[in-house]
Design an enzyme around this catalytic site. Structure first.
Site, PDB file in Angstrom:
ATOM      1  N   HIS A  96       0.962  -1.364   0.001  1.00 23.42           N
ATOM      2  CA  HIS A  96       0.006   0.029   0.043  1.00 23.42           C
ATOM      3  C   HIS A  96       0.778   1.193   0.059  1.00 23.42           C
ATOM      4  O   HIS A  96       1.272   1.537   1.093  1.00 23.42           O
ATOM      5  CB  HIS A  96      -0.817   0.058   1.348  1.00 23.42           C
ATOM      6  CG  HIS A  96      -1.832   1.179   1.444  1.00 23.42           C
ATOM      7  ND1 HIS A  96      -3.126   0.887   1.825  1.00 23.42           N
ATOM      8  CD2 HIS A  96      -1.869   2.451   0.486  1.00 23.42           C
ATOM      9  CE1 HIS A  96      -3.890   1.882   1.601  1.00 23.42           C
ATOM     10  NE2 HIS A  96      -2.985   2.916   0.962  1.00 23.42           N
ATOM     11  N   HIS A 148       1.598   5.176  -2.132  1.00 18.88           N
ATOM     12  CA  HIS A 148       1.410   6.235  -3.222  1.00 18.88           C
ATOM     13  C   HIS A 148       2.647   6.838  -3.742  1.00 18.88           C
ATOM     14  O   HIS A 148       3.555   7.312  -3.216  1.00 18.88           O
ATOM     15  CB  HIS A 148       0.592   7.357  -2.497  1.00 18.88           C
ATOM     16  CG  HIS A 148      -0.420   6.868  -1.754  1.00 18.88           C
ATOM     17  ND1 HIS A 148      -1.845   6.533  -2.454  1.00 18.88           N
ATOM     18  CD2 HIS A 148      -0.916   6.301  -0.789  1.00 18.88           C
ATOM     19  CE1 HIS A 148      -2.925   6.227  -1.516  1.00 18.88           C
ATOM     20  NE2 HIS A 148      -2.226   6.081  -0.617  1.00 18.88           N
ATOM     21  N   ASP A 191       1.368   2.409   3.707  1.00 21.39           N
ATOM     22  CA  ASP A 191       0.742   3.517   3.305  1.00 21.39           C
ATOM     23  C   ASP A 191       1.173   4.875   2.997  1.00 21.39           C
ATOM     24  O   ASP A 191       0.788   5.879   3.299  1.00 21.39           O
ATOM     25  CB  ASP A 191      -0.447   3.813   4.059  1.00 21.39           C
ATOM     26  CG  ASP A 191      -1.593   4.799   3.784  1.00 21.39           C
ATOM     27  OD1 ASP A 191      -1.692   5.129   2.596  1.00 21.39           O
ATOM     28  OD2 ASP A 191      -2.607   5.061   4.299  1.00 21.39           O
TER      29      ASP A 191
HETATM   30 ZN   LIG Z   1      -6.243   4.826   2.255  1.00 21.79          ZN
END
Ligand SMILES: [Zn+2]
Lengths: 313, 438
Positions: free
Chosen positions: B65, B67, B309
Site C-alpha cells: 500500500h 502512493h 501507506d
Molecule cells: Zn487509504
C-alpha cells in the site's frame, strides 16, 4: 512570582500561581480606570500587533484599548480567514511581523493550533486571543476575575457552563482555569454539542439543565451558533430555547441566587432570556470592563516584565 | 553482477532457513547457498564479495500500500524517487495506489506507470481503481485493468460509499481474481474531522474522526464480501472494534485480510499535541488501547499484513494550520527501523513474523511469487543491521515527501543493503546511503 513565558496560548499549562498573579495584576490595572487620565507609560516603545484572522469587534477593541492604556504602539491587522486558507500565508504574515519589530502578537484565528504555530515560528511573544474551539485564555481569565470580584473567591464554588461545549474555546479555557483555581465545574448542553471524554478534563456532564443548575453559584451561558442547527446538531432554535435556554422561570425555581455570565455577543431570547441578561445578578457588562483589565495585565506581564524596577502604579 | 555474500545471518521462514550461510548470486538468481563457500571456489575478479558478519539477511520485503503520485503529482513524488525511497527502506516490490491524475482507472495509465517503473530501482505493481475516476459511480474497466497488469483494485482515499456499487464491484472482480482493497471510512461520519475523536481531540479543539466511521464500513464490506464471496482486503485497519469484526469474519470463513501500518502500531493520538501536521494521517492515529489491539492482531495473525501507506507530500502541503494540512506520512524509510525497535527488539513479533507480514502474505494477496531465500530463486534480498543507530533527518530522505512525525528521532536498526534481481540497488554499508543504478 513572575510570568516567565514567551507566549500565552491557553490555561492548560499555566499554574494556579500564575493565574493568581494575573488576577492580582488585573486588580491594579482596573484601578487605573477610575483615574481621570486612564493611561500609564509602562509599555511605551513596545509594539503590539493585533492579528485578527476572524472578525471579533469585542475582543479586538478590548485588546486595543488595553494596549493603548499601557502606552504601547498598536497595530491592528485584520485578514479574512478565507483568504488565508493556506499555511504559507500565516507563516509569511508571521515573518513580516518579525521584520516590523513586533514585541507581542495577539492572534485570533478560526483554526485550533494557529496561535501555537505562530508561537513556534516567531521570536516575538504570542498571546492567544482565541483559536478555533481550542482556547480563549483571556476570556476565561476575565471570567475568573469577575467571579472572584463578585463572590470573593473561586475555590469551592460550583460553576455551570451552558450550551455548545463542543465548539467552545471559552468552555475549554474556563474548565482548565476553574479547575486549577479549585472550583467545581459542570457542563450542560445537548449531547450532540458535547465533546467526547470532556469529563476527563474535570467537568461533570449533564444533559438536563434543571438538574445541572441545582446548587450552582455561577452560570456561564455560551452563545449558540445558529449555523450549527443547519448542520443538524440540534433540531431547532425553538427547541433549544425550550430545553437549554436560561430563563427567569428556570432560575426562580432555584433555592439560591446565581451569578449570570455570558461571554457575548448574546442571542437574546435564545440561550438567554433578556430579563436574565439584564437582571441584578447579571455581570455581563462588568465582564467586558474586566476584560480590559485582564488584557492589560497580560500584556504587561508578557511584554513589559523585562523592564526592571518599574512601578505599574 | 555476481555477488558472493559471506557470513549472512539468514532469516527465512518460507524455507525454514536460519543462521549463518554464504550465498552466491549469479544472473539475478541465488545460485548457491551453503554454510561456507570459499573464496577459492570463485574467480575473484568477477564477484563482488560482501561480508555480512553479524548482520541479518532477509528476503526482500513487499509494501502493498503506497502512493507514488505519478502521473499528476510529481511535485510530491515520482515513481523514480518513490522507488529510491522504497529501496532505502528495504522494499524490493511495492504496489501503488491508483489515486493519481489521471486516476489509474484505465489500461493506458497503468501502462504509463509500468513504463516509468521499468528503470526504477524496485519492482512496481500497479493497483487499479474500482470505479471510473474513483468517483464511486460506475465500475472501471476491470477486465482491461487486469490485462494491463494490475494485481488488485482500490479506490483507496475515496471509499465507495454506495453499497450497491461495492456489491457489483466485488462480484465482478471475482471473475478476474482481483482482490478489492477497501479504505473503510464512512465519509459522512468523518465530516471535516482531522484526528481521532476522543479526549485529545476535545482538548485540542480539533474536529474528531470517530472510530465508528471506520468500523461501520469494515462491517459493511465484510457483509458484502461474505455475500458475494469476494476477496476483500481491508486497508490500514486502526481500531480495536474493527479487529474484533475481522476476527469474527475470518472465523466464519469470509475471504478477508487486513493490513495495518507502522505508524498506527507505534504512535497514538497523543502525538497530535503540539499540532504537528506531520501527525495528520488517514485513518487518524488512534488511542493507546487501539495500538495494543493492533499489536495483538499482528502477533496472533488476525492482521496478516503491515504496509506503510507511504503518502508523500510537499513541504507546503504540510505547512501551517493542522486543519488545512494534507493527510499522510512518508513511510518507506522508517518502516523497518520502527518495527524493529518497537516490536522485534521487544519480542512482540519476530523477524520471521516480519517476513510473513511484509513479504509472504502481501505476495499471496496480490498473487505474486515469493520464493524466499533458496537456490534458483530470484535474488530479492535485504540486509538489516540491528546495531546500526541512526537519526532520521528530513534532508537525508530519498523520498520527495519529507512529511514524517519521526524526524529528529534516534532509530535503532537499519536496512543497509537492498538487492533486487541480483543487483545491489541500495548500499548503506559504509553509511553513505548510496543508490545504485545500472
Ligand atoms: Zn487509504
Amino acid at each position: 512570582m513572575a510570568l516567565n513565558r514567551k507566549d500565552f496560548l491557553g490555561l492548560y499549562n499555566v499554574s494556579s500561581e500564575e493565574i493568581s498573579e494575573i488576577l492580582t495584576t488585573a486588580e491594579a490595572m482596573k484601578e487605573i480606570f477610575t483615574r481621570s487620565v486612564k493611561k500609564i507609560p509602562t509599555l511605551r516603545g513596545k509594539t503590539i500587533v493585533n492579528l485578527f484572522f476572524e472578525p471579533s469587534t469585542r475582543t479586538r477593541s478590548s485588546f486595543d484599548l488595553a494596549a493603548k492604556r499601557l502606552s504601547a504602539d498598536v497595530m491592528s491587522i485584520a485578514k479574512s480567514s478565507s483568504s488565508v486558507v493556506k499555511g504559507e500565508t500565516l507563516l509569511d504574515t508571521a515573518r513580516t511581523l518579525e521584520v516590523m519589530g513586533a514585541d507581542l502578537v495577539v492572534v485570533r484565528h478560526s483554526v485550533p493550533g494557529a496561535a501555537e504555530f505562530l508561537a513556534n515560528n516567531l521570536k516575538a511573544g504570542v498571546l492567544n486571543a482565541g483559536d478555533g474551539p481550542h482556547a480563549h485564555p483571556t476570556q476565561a481569565l476575565l471570567d475568573l476575575y469577575t467571579i472572584k470580584e463578585k463572590l470573593g473567591k473561586i475555590e469551592g464554588l460550583k460553576v455551570l457552563l451552558v450550551g455548545d461545549i463542543a465548539h467552545s474555546r471559552v468552555a475549554r479555557s474556563n474548565i482548565w482555569g476553574l479547575n486549577k483555581m479549585g472550583a467545581e465545574v459542570r457542563v450542560v448542553g445537548p449531547a450532540s454539542l458535547m465533546p467526547r471524554d470532556i469529563e476527563k478534563m474535570g467537568a461533570q456532564v449533564y444533559t438536563d439543565i434543571d438538574e445541572a443548575l441545582d446548587g450552582v453559584d455561577v452560570v456561564n451561558i455560551l452563545r449558540i451558533q445558529l449555523e450549527r442547527q443547519a448542520k443538524g446538531l440540534f433540531p431547532s432554535i425553538r427547541e433549544y430555547r425550550q430545553f437549554y435556554g436560561v430563563s427567569e422561570e428556570r432560575l426562580n425555581k432555584l433555592e439560591n441566587e446565581v451569578l449570570i455570565m455570558h461571554p457575548g455577543p448574546m442571542n437574546r431570547g435564545v440561550e438567554i432570556e433578556s430579563s436574565v441578561a439584564d437582571s441584578e445578578n447579571s455581570v455581563i457588562t462588568e465582564q467586558v470592563r474586566n476584560g480590559v483589565a485582564i488584557r492589560m495585565a497580560l500584556l504587561y506581564l508578557l511584554a513589559g516584565r523585562k523592564v526592571e524596577n518599574e512601578d505599574i502604579n | 553482477m555476481k555477488i558472493l555474500i559471506k557470513n549472512a545471518n539468514i532469516i527465512d521462514p518460507i524455507n525454514n532457513l536460519r543462521g549463518k550461510h554464504d550465498l552466491m548470486i549469479v544472473n539475478g538468481k541465488i545460485e548457491k547457498i551453503a554454510t561456507e563457500i570459499s573464496v577459492e571456489e570463485i574467480i575473484k575478479e568477477e564477484y563482488k564479495i560482501v561480508d555480512l558478519e553479524g548482520k541479518y539477511l532477509l528476503p526482500g520485503l513487499i509494501d502493498m500500500h503506497t502512493h507514488l503520485r505519478e502521473p499528476g503529482y510529481e511535485d510530491k513524488e515520482t515513481i523514480k524517487s518513490g522507488c529510491e525511497a522504497a529501496a532505502a527502506g528495504g522494499f524490493t516490490t511495492i504496489a501503488c495506489m491508483p489515486n493519481t491524475k489521471p486516476v489509474a482507472d484505465n489500461a493506458a495509465t497503468v501502462e504509463y506507470i509500468k513504463s516509468k517503473a521499468e528503470n526504477a530501482l524496485v519492482k512496481v505493481i500497479p493497483i487499479g481503481s474500482i470505479t471510473k475516476k474513483s468517483e464511486g459511480k460506475e465500475l472501471a474497466e476491470i477486465g482491461f485493468l487486469k490485462e494491463a497488469g494490475v494485481r488488485a483494485l482500490s479506490d483507496d482515499g475515496y471509499p465507495v460509499m454506495n453499497s450497491e456499487i461495492m456489491r457489483r464491484a466485488m462480484e465482478y472482480s471475482g471473475s478476474f481474481d482481483l482482490p478489492i482493497i477497501s479504505h473503510c471510512e464512512d465519509i459522512d461520519l468523518v465530516a471535516e474531522g482531522v484526528m481521532n475523536e476522543g479526549y485529545n481531540s476535545t482538548i485540542l479543539g480539533l474536529k474528531g474522526i470517530p472510530a465508528a466511521a471506520e468500523e461501520i464500513m469494515i462491517s459493511r464490506d465484510i457483509i458484502l464480501a461474505e455475500f458475494t464471496g469476494a476477496q476483500l482486503h481491508i486497508a490500514h485497519i486502526s481500531t480495536k472494534r474493527g479487529l474484533d469484526m475481522l476476527a469474527e469474519a475470518k472465523k466464519k470463513g469470509v475471504k478477508v485480510s487486513a493490513e495495518t501500518t507502522p505508524h498506527h502500531l507505534v504512535l497514538s493520538d497523543d502525538a497530535v499535541k503540539g499540532y504537528n501536521p506531520d501527525t495528520k494521517v488517514n485513518p487518524p492515529l488512534r488511542s493507546e488501547e487501539d495500538i495494543q489491539a493492533l499489536r495483538e492482531g499482528i502477533k496472533s495473525g488476525i492482521i496478516e499484513v503491515i504496509a506503510t501507506d507511504h503518502a508523500p507530500h510537499t513541504y507546503e502541503d504540510k505547512l501551517g494550520e493542522y486543519n488545512y494540512a494534507a493527510f499522510g506520512i512518508s513511510g518507506f524509510e522508517t518502516a523497518i527501523s520502527l518495527l524493529y525497535s518497537n516490536l522485534i527488539a521487544k519480542d512482540i513479533i519476530s523477524f520471521e513474523d516480519l517476513v510473513l507480514l511484509m513479504g509472504k502474505n502481501p505476495a499471496r494477496i496480490l498473487g505474486l511469487d515469493y520464493p524466499g531465500i533458496k537456490e534458483n530463486a530470484i535474488a530479492d534480498l535485504i540486509v538489516f543491521d540491528d546495531k546500526n543507530k541512526w537519526k532520521l533527518e528530513k534532508k537525508n530522505m530519498k523520498s520527495k515527501g519529507k512529511n514524517t512525525p519521526f524526524a529528529g528521532q534516534e532509530m535503532q536498526g537499519k536496512v543497509i543493503l537492498t538487492i533486487v534481481d541480483g543487483k545491489i540497488v541500495y548500499n548503506d554499508m559504509k553509511g553513505k546511503g548510496e543508490l545504485c543504478y545500472g
